[in-house]
Every structure is written in structure tokens, then in C-alpha cells.
Design a protein around this motif. Structure first.
Motif, PDB file in Angstrom:
ATOM      1  N   ARG A   2       0.569  -0.797  -0.254  1.00 56.17           N
ATOM      2  CA  ARG A   2       0.191   0.056   0.140  1.00 56.17           C
ATOM      3  C   ARG A   2       1.205   1.214   0.184  1.00 56.17           C
ATOM      4  N   ILE A   3      -0.028   1.998  -1.143  1.00 57.56           N
ATOM      5  CA  ILE A   3       1.562   3.183  -0.721  1.00 57.56           C
ATOM      6  C   ILE A   3      -0.179   4.527   0.335  1.00 57.56           C
ATOM      7  N   THR A   4       0.685   5.723   1.155  1.00 58.21           N
ATOM      8  CA  THR A   4       0.460   5.983   1.780  1.00 58.21           C
ATOM      9  C   THR A   4       0.432   7.768   1.384  1.00 58.21           C
ATOM     10  N   SER A  59       2.324  10.007   2.351  1.00 55.30           N
ATOM     11  CA  SER A  59       3.646  10.290   2.010  1.00 55.30           C
ATOM     12  C   SER A  59       4.236  10.462   0.942  1.00 55.30           C
ATOM     13  N   CYS A  60       3.149   9.962  -0.288  1.00 57.03           N
ATOM     14  CA  CYS A  60       3.598   9.917  -1.738  1.00 57.03           C
ATOM     15  C   CYS A  60       3.471  10.924  -2.766  1.00 57.03           C
ATOM     16  N   ILE A  61       4.829  11.408  -2.739  1.00 51.62           N
ATOM     17  CA  ILE A  61       4.972  12.569  -3.094  1.00 51.62           C
ATOM     18  C   ILE A  61       4.984  12.871  -5.268  1.00 51.62           C
ATOM     19  N   ALA A  62       4.164  11.702  -5.738  1.00 46.61           N
ATOM     20  CA  ALA A  62       4.149  11.619  -7.176  1.00 46.61           C
ATOM     21  C   ALA A  62       5.086  11.413  -7.896  1.00 46.61           C
ATOM     22  N   CYS A  63       6.543  10.752  -7.298  1.00 45.22           N
ATOM     23  CA  CYS A  63       7.718  10.772  -8.311  1.00 45.22           C
ATOM     24  C   CYS A  63       7.453  10.240  -9.293  1.00 45.22           C
ATOM     25  N   GLY A  64       6.904   9.004  -9.485  1.00 47.57           N
ATOM     26  CA  GLY A  64       7.024   7.826 -10.261  1.00 47.57           C
ATOM     27  C   GLY A  64       8.282   7.802 -10.530  1.00 47.57           C
ATOM     28  N   THR A  65       8.659   7.330  -9.595  1.00 47.71           N
ATOM     29  CA  THR A  65      10.121   6.270  -9.654  1.00 47.71           C
ATOM     30  C   THR A  65      10.064   5.309  -9.780  1.00 47.71           C
ATOM     31  N   CYS A  66       8.304   4.389  -8.677  1.00 43.17           N
ATOM     32  CA  CYS A  66       8.226   3.415  -8.299  1.00 43.17           C
ATOM     33  C   CYS A  66       7.398   2.556 -10.037  1.00 43.17           C
ATOM     34  N   VAL A  72      12.171   1.408  -4.276  1.00 46.67           N
ATOM     35  CA  VAL A  72      13.356   2.395  -4.534  1.00 46.67           C
ATOM     36  C   VAL A  72      12.414   3.437  -4.391  1.00 46.67           C
ATOM     37  N   CYS A  73      11.350   3.873  -3.583  1.00 48.00           N
ATOM     38  CA  CYS A  73      10.359   5.141  -3.020  1.00 48.00           C
ATOM     39  C   CYS A  73      11.222   6.252  -1.872  1.00 48.00           C
ATOM     40  N   PRO A  74      12.151   6.845  -2.866  1.00 48.30           N
ATOM     41  CA  PRO A  74      12.430   8.241  -2.082  1.00 48.30           C
ATOM     42  C   PRO A  74      11.741   8.778  -0.962  1.00 48.30           C
ATOM     43  N   ALA A  75      10.127   8.438  -1.013  1.00 50.32           N
ATOM     44  CA  ALA A  75       9.461   9.375   0.059  1.00 50.32           C
ATOM     45  C   ALA A  75       9.373   7.959   1.533  1.00 50.32           C
ATOM     46  N   GLY A  76       9.520   7.208   1.181  1.00 48.42           N
ATOM     47  CA  GLY A  76       9.374   6.387   2.235  1.00 48.42           C
ATOM     48  C   GLY A  76       8.385   6.100   2.604  1.00 48.42           C
ATOM     49  N   ALA A  77       7.470   6.363   0.677  1.00 53.95           N
ATOM     50  CA  ALA A  77       5.435   6.191   1.154  1.00 53.95           C
ATOM     51  C   ALA A  77       5.163   4.872   1.276  1.00 53.95           C
ATOM     52  N   VAL A  78       5.713   3.879   0.797  1.00 56.31           N
ATOM     53  CA  VAL A  78       5.334   2.620  -0.058  1.00 56.31           C
ATOM     54  C   VAL A  78       5.358   1.561   1.450  1.00 56.31           C
ATOM     55  N   GLU A  79       3.950   1.193   2.068  1.00 59.61           N
ATOM     56  CA  GLU A  79       4.445   0.408   3.351  1.00 59.61           C
ATOM     57  C   GLU A  79       4.573  -1.622   3.254  1.00 59.61           C
TER      58      GLU A  79
HETATM   59  S1  SF4 Z   1       8.430   6.324  -5.989  1.00 59.48           S
HETATM   60 FE1  SF4 Z   1       7.256   6.575  -3.825  1.00 59.48          FE
HETATM   61  S2  SF4 Z   1       6.957   8.394  -4.062  1.00 59.48           S
HETATM   62 FE2  SF4 Z   1       7.416   8.440  -5.950  1.00 59.48          FE
HETATM   63  S3  SF4 Z   1       5.361   7.863  -6.979  1.00 59.48           S
HETATM   64 FE3  SF4 Z   1       6.577   5.956  -6.107  1.00 59.48          FE
HETATM   65  S4  SF4 Z   1       5.379   5.695  -3.787  1.00 59.48           S
HETATM   66 FE4  SF4 Z   1       5.100   8.026  -4.523  1.00 59.48          FE
END
Ligand code: SF4
Ligand code: SF4
Length: 223
Positions: free
Chosen positions: A170-172, A174-181, A212-219
């Protein structure tokens, strides 16, 4: 899924791994099958002289899994596995033993129980049990995407008052919508947005997005 759907999926597999606590801090597994289903759950039988029976009675717990695939896995020149489409099933929960009166009553309208009655006549130490409160999952895979445009379809279910956790990470917020994932997900499970979201039924919980998430947004679910 209905209880019949679950039974049919296991029945197509045939024999599966049936695991129980061994009573000494370990776990034992053996090959067996469900022989019938009904409103109360999935039915199995064993003999009361086997460790399997003792473990079922002592713990009241059972976990079953199996896999059906179109063909054996082959390996390419890089020694990577090439899977044909298939599915895995698993269930885990509580069992109880049926009395002979209950077995005979079911045999009156279920031919699968007739077989059980026949078996009991031949092997009098046979006992019938039912997995009556359980949760589980269908994990349907098509890794080469031969039949659909994504690799996985996962469906979880519960019966008899049990509950289940939805599949997938699950993505929280905290996601910054960077698209890396998005680039790292070969399961096509991630949907762009604010925040990005994960389609649990497609997610293999491989952990790439978490990694890879730079924001630690993935639980994660592992710790
Ligand atoms: S890598 Fe992390 S911050 Fe970037 S879009 Fe995916 S979940 Fe959001
Ligand atoms: S855990 Fe793996 S399969 Fe699930 S969304 Fe993340 S990258 Fe995709």
C-alpha cells in the motif's frame, strides 16, 4: 469466491500439501486432498492412527496449498524460469471432527460422502474432519502475459467468520508522485495519481516499489 469455487480449484489441482503443527514446536506437511465441500466448509479424511489425525485434533489447525500449471517450468539460456500460466490455492484455518451420524446424514444427499462411508466400512479407523473457519487466496499467474495484459490476479476470501487481509502493498499519503516506482513494477500494479496507488489483486509484493521509493511512502508487510 464461493465455497464451491474454492473446492473446485483445489479439486482441479488434485493432491495438495496439508500442513499442521507437530505438537513439538515444528510443522509437518503431507499430501492429501479435500473430498467434498458444503455449507460448513471443506472436508477431508484421515485415519485416527496417523500423526496427522493427532495433530489436527491437538491443534485444531490446518493449512493447505497446491498449484496447477499447464506445463513444467523450463529454463532459458540465462537459467531464468519460464512459467506457463497456472494458479496456486491456499487456505488456512480451523478444523473439527464430524461424528459418524453427521457423515451418514451427509451421505444421504452427497455422493462424495458416500465414498467416505464406503471408505469407513473398508478402513474403520477413518475419520472425517471439516475445515470450517478459514481464509485463503487464489493466486492466478500468467507471467508471460499470454492471455491478458498483466501477470497476476489475486483474490482472497474467508469463510465461517474468519477474516482476511487484502493482497498487495500500500502507498501512503507520504507519496510525492515522483513516478519512480512505476518503472520498477513489472506487474502493472501501480496507478499514477496523488498519491499513487497499488492494485492489490495484481501486486506480487515483490518489494521493488518499497525499495526505490525516495519518500518511504510504500508500506511493507514483513516487519
Ligand atoms: S516512488 Fe514513492 S513517492 Fe514516488 S510515486 Fe511511487 S510511491 Fe509515490
Ligand atoms: S510490490 Fe512489486 S508488484 Fe507490488 S506494486 Fe510494488 S513493484 Fe509492483
Amino acid at each position: 469466491m464461493t465455497i464451491e469455487d474454492v473446492y473446485r480449484k483445489f479439486d482441479e489441482i488434485g493432491c495438495c500439501s496439508f500442513a499442521t503443527p507437530d505438537g513439538h514446536g515444528g510443522v509437518e506437511a503431507r499430501i492429501a486432498h479435500f473430498f467434498a465441500y458444503g455449507d460448513e466448509g471443506l472436508y477431508l479424511r484421515t485415519m485416527d492412527v496417523k500423526p496427522f489425525y493427532r495433530q489436527l485434533k491437538e491443534s485444531g489447525r490446518l493449512a493447505v496449498c497446491g498449484e496447477r500449471t499447464e506445463a513444467k517450468v523450463v529454463f532459458d539460456e540465462d537459467n531464468l524460469p519460464l512459467f506457463k500460466p497456472g494458479y496456486q490455492m491456499r487456505v488456512s484455518g480451523e478444523v473439527r471432527e464430524l461424528s459418524m451420524v453427521e457423515v451418514e446424514a451427509k451421505a444421504a444427499h452427497d455422493r462424495n460422502f458416500n465414498v467416505a462411508v464406503h471408505d469407513i466400512a473398508k478402513y474403520p479407523e477413518t475419520r472425517v474432519l471439516v475445515l470450517h473457519r478459514f481464509h485463503g487466496e487464489l493466486y492466478d499467474y500468467d507471467y508471460a502475459m499470454a492471455r491478458r495484459d498483466h501477470k497476476l490476479y489475486r483474490e482472497r476470501f474467508a469463510f465461517g467468520g474468519d477474516t482476511f487481509e487484502e493482497p498487495g502493498l500500500r502507498i501512503t499519503d507520504s507519496c510525492i508522485a515522483c513516478g519512480t516506482c512505476l518503472e520498477g513494477c513489472s506487474f502493472k500494479a501501480i496507478v499514477p495519481g496523488e498519491p499513487y496507488t497499488i492494485l492489490g489483486e495484481r501486486c506480487d509484493e515483490c518489494g521493488n516499489c518499497y525499495h526505490v521509493c525516495p519518500a518511504g511512502a510504500v508500506e511493507g508487510k514483513g516487519r
